[in-house]
Structure formats: structure tokens, C-alpha cells
Motif scaffolding. Structure first.
Motif, PDB file in Angstrom:
ATOM      1  N   VAL A  57       0.844  -1.184   0.000  1.00  9.08           N
ATOM      2  CA  VAL A  57       0.000   0.000   0.000  1.00  9.08           C
ATOM      3  C   VAL A  57       0.887   1.243   0.000  1.00  9.08           C
ATOM      4  N   ILE A  58       0.614   2.183  -0.884  1.00  9.23           N
ATOM      5  CA  ILE A  58       1.303   3.478  -0.820  1.00  9.23           C
ATOM      6  C   ILE A  58       0.485   4.422   0.046  1.00  9.23           C
ATOM      7  N   LYS A  59      -0.804   4.460  -0.215  1.00  3.73           N
ATOM      8  CA  LYS A  59      -1.671   5.318   0.593  1.00  3.73           C
ATOM      9  C   LYS A  59      -3.110   4.812   0.623  1.00  3.73           C
ATOM     10  N   THR A  60      -3.676   4.799   1.807  1.00  2.00           N
ATOM     11  CA  THR A  60      -5.086   4.463   1.947  1.00  2.00           C
ATOM     12  C   THR A  60      -5.830   5.749   2.228  1.00  2.00           C
ATOM     13  N   GLY A  61      -6.673   6.153   1.296  1.00  2.00           N
ATOM     14  CA  GLY A  61      -7.394   7.408   1.477  1.00  2.00           C
ATOM     15  C   GLY A  61      -8.871   7.185   1.729  1.00  2.00           C
ATOM     16  N   ASN A  65      -7.411   4.028  -2.895  1.00  2.00           N
ATOM     17  CA  ASN A  65      -6.209   3.437  -2.337  1.00  2.00           C
ATOM     18  C   ASN A  65      -5.174   3.374  -3.438  1.00  2.00           C
ATOM     19  N   LYS A  80      -3.970   2.915  -8.697  1.00  2.00           N
ATOM     20  CA  LYS A  80      -4.935   3.671  -7.901  1.00  2.00           C
ATOM     21  C   LYS A  80      -6.312   3.047  -8.072  1.00  2.00           C
ATOM     22  N   MET A 159       4.983  14.083  -0.563  1.00  2.16           N
ATOM     23  CA  MET A 159       4.135  15.198  -0.984  1.00  2.16           C
ATOM     24  C   MET A 159       4.865  16.505  -0.673  1.00  2.16           C
ATOM     25  N   GLN A 162       5.200  17.690   2.883  1.00  2.00           N
ATOM     26  CA  GLN A 162       6.068  16.975   3.831  1.00  2.00           C
ATOM     27  C   GLN A 162       7.532  17.373   3.691  1.00  2.00           C
ATOM     28  N   TYR A 196      -0.838  18.767  -1.349  1.00  2.00           N
ATOM     29  CA  TYR A 196      -1.076  17.330  -1.228  1.00  2.00           C
ATOM     30  C   TYR A 196      -0.944  16.622  -2.579  1.00  2.00           C
ATOM     31  N   ASN A 197      -1.189  17.362  -3.651  1.00  3.58           N
ATOM     32  CA  ASN A 197      -1.215  16.737  -4.974  1.00  3.58           C
ATOM     33  C   ASN A 197      -0.022  17.113  -5.836  1.00  3.58           C
ATOM     34  N   ASP A 209      -2.873  13.316  -9.165  1.00  2.00           N
ATOM     35  CA  ASP A 209      -4.292  13.382  -8.812  1.00  2.00           C
ATOM     36  C   ASP A 209      -5.071  14.277  -9.790  1.00  2.00           C
TER      37      ASP A 209
END
Ligand SMILES: Nc1ncnc2c1ncn2[C@@H]1O[C@H](COP(=O)(O)OP(=O)(O)OP(=O)(O)O)[C@@H](O)[C@H]1O
Ligand SMILES: [Mg+2]
Length: 266
Positions: A57-61, A65, A80, A159, A162, A196-197, A209
Motif C-alpha cells: 500500500v502506498i496510501k489508503t485514502g 487506495n 490507484k 508530498m 512533507q 497534497y497533490n 491526482d
């Protein structure tokens, strides 16, 4: 044949998929991500040679996902997957209606989500063709989008939010020239632009995104664009002073740039 019928006919193949898409069963993600229709979709993408294994998993949104996967040659991919069950499909319609590329969208939850994914793929294609730094689109089917993995080895790029940029001005200039290309050549407005994107790879931006992205002719394009610019200006003010009007006019000064035609099938 509808999706449910196809699923029951291919029950046997789904079992094969479960072993092929290694690791899926023990991933700690909501079971709705891998509902039968999605497993079938992954199976088809695997069968057509796009995906070999799903590895993590890279990211669970909230609505989607993102997974790390590999193609049959072992190259890394990002996959994705939009969760149909928890999608805010009503909000999506605002970004689809009025887009000449999707005249016959099925107005069911599933139909809207599938169109959303197709839209992200098409937007990535247009942007990529225009030379914008975005993940290269690889394939899509139903609620699943396969694209280039942005990262180093198997670590995803962070991102923008970060990262403490060492050279914020250089990064910002690179970002603006990419956004101008997106606007002037790809004829697109991102419509969900924020810290974020935007990913940071090799100290340069990669815009991700693009599912919300609309053609410049979309009835709400200017509203979305103004919001994108405002977000950008707000974020970069932590580094230096930025004027909304300057950024706005830089991105929209298209000069002699030739665009991907609006009526292109992409
Ligand atoms: N191609 C990629 N390579 C590496 N990481 C990615 C890639 N695409 C997405 N990610 C990671 O996954 C996260 C979520 O991806 P993305 O922003 O596309 O989905 P999302 O925000 O859930 O989309 P939406 O809000 O439209 O449902 C990103 O913040 C990024 O960290
Ligand atoms: Mg996002």
C-alpha cells in the motif's frame, strides 16, 4: 452482460487472481477495496499484461487506495483503486458535467466512479503529451488506474507538504512552467491543486491526482482555476512573497503555444 454476471462466470479465475495478486489477502485495507468487481478488473489488467503483482500500500485514502505494483518486467507501478462503495459520487458530477469527452455517462454510483477514473487517465494522457511532469498513464479499467510509480526504488516520493524545500524559488518556477504547460498546451485546469497533490522527486515537482481536472472550456473551469492559484499562492508564501495576479497571468499567458485540440478524443 452486467458486471455481476461476469463476476459469477469468472469465479474460478478470481481464485487464480487471488494467488496472482500476491499479498492482497493480508493487506490491512477495507474489504470493499477488493470487492469482486475490482478483483475481476485487476484480473483483467493482469491478464492483459499490465500488472504482474501487487506488493504493498502506498496510501489508503477516503475514496481511493494507491498500491505499489510491478509489471511483468519487474518495473514499479502505482495502481490507484477507487472504492465504489465509499465514493462521493455526487461531488464528482460537478467536475464531469459539461465535459464534452463524457457525453453519455451512466448516472449510477458505479457509472460516475468509472467515468471519474477514465477522466483521470485522459487528463494524464493530455498532460503527459503536453510535456507536463505527471505520472505516465499506463492503463485503466473500470475503477482502476495504472500509472508510472513516482519515487525512488520502492519508496514513494513525498508530498510537497512533507518537504522543506532547499531551493523553493527554483521549485516554484519549475512548478509554474509545468502549470502553464498544463493550461496552455494540455488545455486543462487541475481543479484540485494543493501541496497534497504535488510530489517532490529529484527536487522537482510532479503533479498528481488529475481526476478533478477539467478542460478550459468547462463551465466551472475559471472558478476551479482561481482556487488552484489561490492555494498555490497561500502555500508558497511560507517561503517568499507571491502575488496572486502575477501567478495567474504567468500561467495563463499562452503566447504562441499550441494546444492539444479540445475536441481530441484524449
Ligand atoms: N504515481 C504515483 N507514484 C507514487 N505515489 C503516488 C502516485 N500517485 C499517488 N501517489 C500517492 O498516493 C497519494 C494519493 O494519491 P492521489 O492524490 O492521486 O489520490 P487521492 O487524493 O485519494 O485522490 P482523490 O482525492 O481524487 O480520491 C498521493 O498523495 C501520493 O502520496
Ligand atoms: Mg490527492
Amino acid at each position: 452482460m452486467d458486471v455481476e454476471e461476469r463476476v459469477s462466470r469468472l469465479e474460478v479465475e478470481l481464485e487464480k487472481l487471488r494467488s496472482r495478486v500476491r499479498g492482497v489477502e493480508d493487506l490491512k485495507v477495507a474489504s470493499e477495496v477488493f470487492d469482486k468487481a475490482t478483483l475481476l478488473t485487476l484480473y483483467e489488467l493482469a491478464n492483459r499484461g499490465y500488472i504482474d503483482v501487487m506488493q504493498g500500500v502506498i496510501k489508503t485514502g477516503k475514496e481511493s487506495n494507491v498500491f505499489f505494483a510491478r509489471d511483468p518486467d519487474g518495473n514499479p507501478l502505482a495502481v490507484k483503486i477507487h472504492r465504489v462503495a465509499t465514493s462521493d459520487f455526487r461531488a464528482m458530477t460537478r467536475y464531469i458535467e459539461g465535459d464534452p469527452r463524457f457525453p453519455k455517462m451512466r448516472r449510477t454510483r458505479r457509472g460516475i466512479v468509472y467515468t471519474w477514473v477514465r477522466k483521470e487517465f485522459k487528463n494524464l494522457e493530455r498532460a503527459h503529451l503536453a510535456g507536463v511532469r505527471v505520472p505516465r498513464p499506463v492503463a485503466f479499467r473500470n475503477n482502476v488506474l495504472v500509472m508510472e510509480f513516482i519515487g525512488e526504488d520502492d519508496r514513494a516520493a513525498p508530498m510537497l507538504r512533507q518537504v522543506e524545500l532547499a531551493n523553493a524559488e527554483e521549485f516554484f518556477n519549475e512548478l509554474l512552467s509545468n502549470l502553464r504547460r498544463l493550461y496552455c498546451v494540455a488545455n486543462l485546469v487541475h481543479a484540485d491543486l494543493s501541496e497534497y497533490n504535488i510530489l517532490v522527486r529529484d527536487a522537482k515537482p510532479v503533479i498528481i491526482d488529475l481526476s478533478s481536472g477539467v478542460l478550459r472550456t468547462h463551465p466551472l473551469a475559471q472558478e476551479f482555476f482561481a482556487r488552484d492559484v489561490a492555494n498555490l499562492v497561500r502555500y508558497f508564501r511560507r517561503y517568499f512573497s507571491v502575488e496572486y495576479n502575477e501567478v495567474y497571468s504567468y500561467i495563463t499567458s499562452c503566447g504562441g503555444r499550441h494546444g492539444v485540440p479540445e475536441d481530441s478524443q484524449r
